[in-house]
Write an enzyme that holds these catalytic residues in place. Structure first.
Site, PDB file in Angstrom:
ATOM      1  N   GLY A 108      -7.120   4.505  -0.487  1.00  0.00           N
ATOM      2  CA  GLY A 108      -8.000   5.665  -0.164  1.00  0.00           C
ATOM      3  C   GLY A 108      -7.695   6.292   1.236  1.00  0.00           C
ATOM      4  N   TYR A 155      -7.761  -0.322   2.764  1.00  0.00           N
ATOM      5  CA  TYR A 155      -6.679   0.551   2.798  1.00  0.00           C
ATOM      6  C   TYR A 155      -6.361   1.615   1.740  1.00  0.00           C
ATOM      7  CZ  TYR A 155      -5.198  -1.375   7.310  1.00  0.00           C
ATOM      8  OH  TYR A 155      -5.450  -2.092   8.716  1.00  0.00           O
ATOM      9  N   HIS A 177       1.820   1.351   1.776  1.00  0.00           N
ATOM     10  CA  HIS A 177       1.968   2.736   1.369  1.00  0.00           C
ATOM     11  C   HIS A 177       1.574   3.625   2.701  1.00  0.00           C
ATOM     12  CE1 HIS A 177       0.689   6.548  -0.791  1.00  0.00           C
ATOM     13  NE2 HIS A 177       1.835   6.182  -1.276  1.00  0.00           N
ATOM     14  N   ASP A 178       0.454   3.305   3.293  1.00  0.00           N
ATOM     15  CA  ASP A 178       0.210   3.832   4.528  1.00  0.00           C
ATOM     16  C   ASP A 178       1.187   4.008   5.707  1.00  0.00           C
ATOM     17  OD1 ASP A 178      -2.306   4.616   3.175  1.00  0.00           O
ATOM     18  OD2 ASP A 178      -3.532   3.299   4.646  1.00  0.00           O
ATOM     19  N   ASP A 214       5.649   6.520  -2.976  1.00  0.00           N
ATOM     20  CA  ASP A 214       4.651   6.354  -3.881  1.00  0.00           C
ATOM     21  C   ASP A 214       5.350   5.499  -5.127  1.00  0.00           C
ATOM     22  OD1 ASP A 214       3.152   8.051  -2.709  1.00  0.00           O
ATOM     23  OD2 ASP A 214       3.382   9.759  -3.989  1.00  0.00           O
ATOM     24  N   GLY A 220      -7.627   6.981   5.086  1.00  0.00           N
ATOM     25  CA  GLY A 220      -7.753   6.120   6.195  1.00  0.00           C
ATOM     26  C   GLY A 220      -7.456   4.600   6.110  1.00  0.00           C
TER      27      GLY A 220
END
EC number: 3.1.1.4
Length: 138
Positions: free
Chosen positions: A45, A43, A63-64, A105, A47
């Protein structure tokens, strides 16, 4: 200080909040965000799919998901301001989107710090084809 300068130079071409996020990661972990987290696990980076490989990869998954909850914002390009107070990350004044992106973040950078002891170098530059399963739900 030298490391901070090197990371800043490496991030010059990076757009938007990715620069701020990288500086948060460096400040929290002491690790170069590009080499340590850009291609970590399934996960971290661009995509993401499959099951997070460890606690650090789960930080990226969360985070995604956080970014996914900001459909009217542009998390990778909207810039925001933050500073540190007594070592803690404090998101600055800005628009609603800027503040929410900063909080996503901030949470990830803190998560990385909390999981430094379990950071596993075998997941750096982890091959995408090994992340085959469908993504978990946020």
């Amino acid at each position: 200080m030298r490391t901070l300068w090197i990371v800043a130079v490496c991030l010059i071409g990076v757009e938007g909040s990715l620069l701020e996020f990288g500086m948060m990661i460096l400040g929290e972990t002491g690790k170069n965000p590009l080499t340590s987290y850009s291609f970590y696990g399934c996960y971290c980076g661009v995509g993401g799919k499959g099951t997070p490989k460890d606690a650090t990869d789960r930080c990226c998954f969360v985070h995604d998901c956080c970014y996914g909850n900001l459909p009217d914002c542009s998390p990778k390009t909207d810039r925001y301001k933050y500073h540190r107070e007594n070592g803690a990350i404090v998101c600055g004044k800005g628009t609603s989107c800027e503040n929410r992106i900063c909080e996503c973040d901030r949470a990830a950078a803190i998560c990385f710090r909390k999981n430094l002891k379990t950071y596993n170098y075998i997941y750096r530059n982890y091959p995408d084809f090994l992340c085959k399963k469908e993504s978990e739900k946020c």
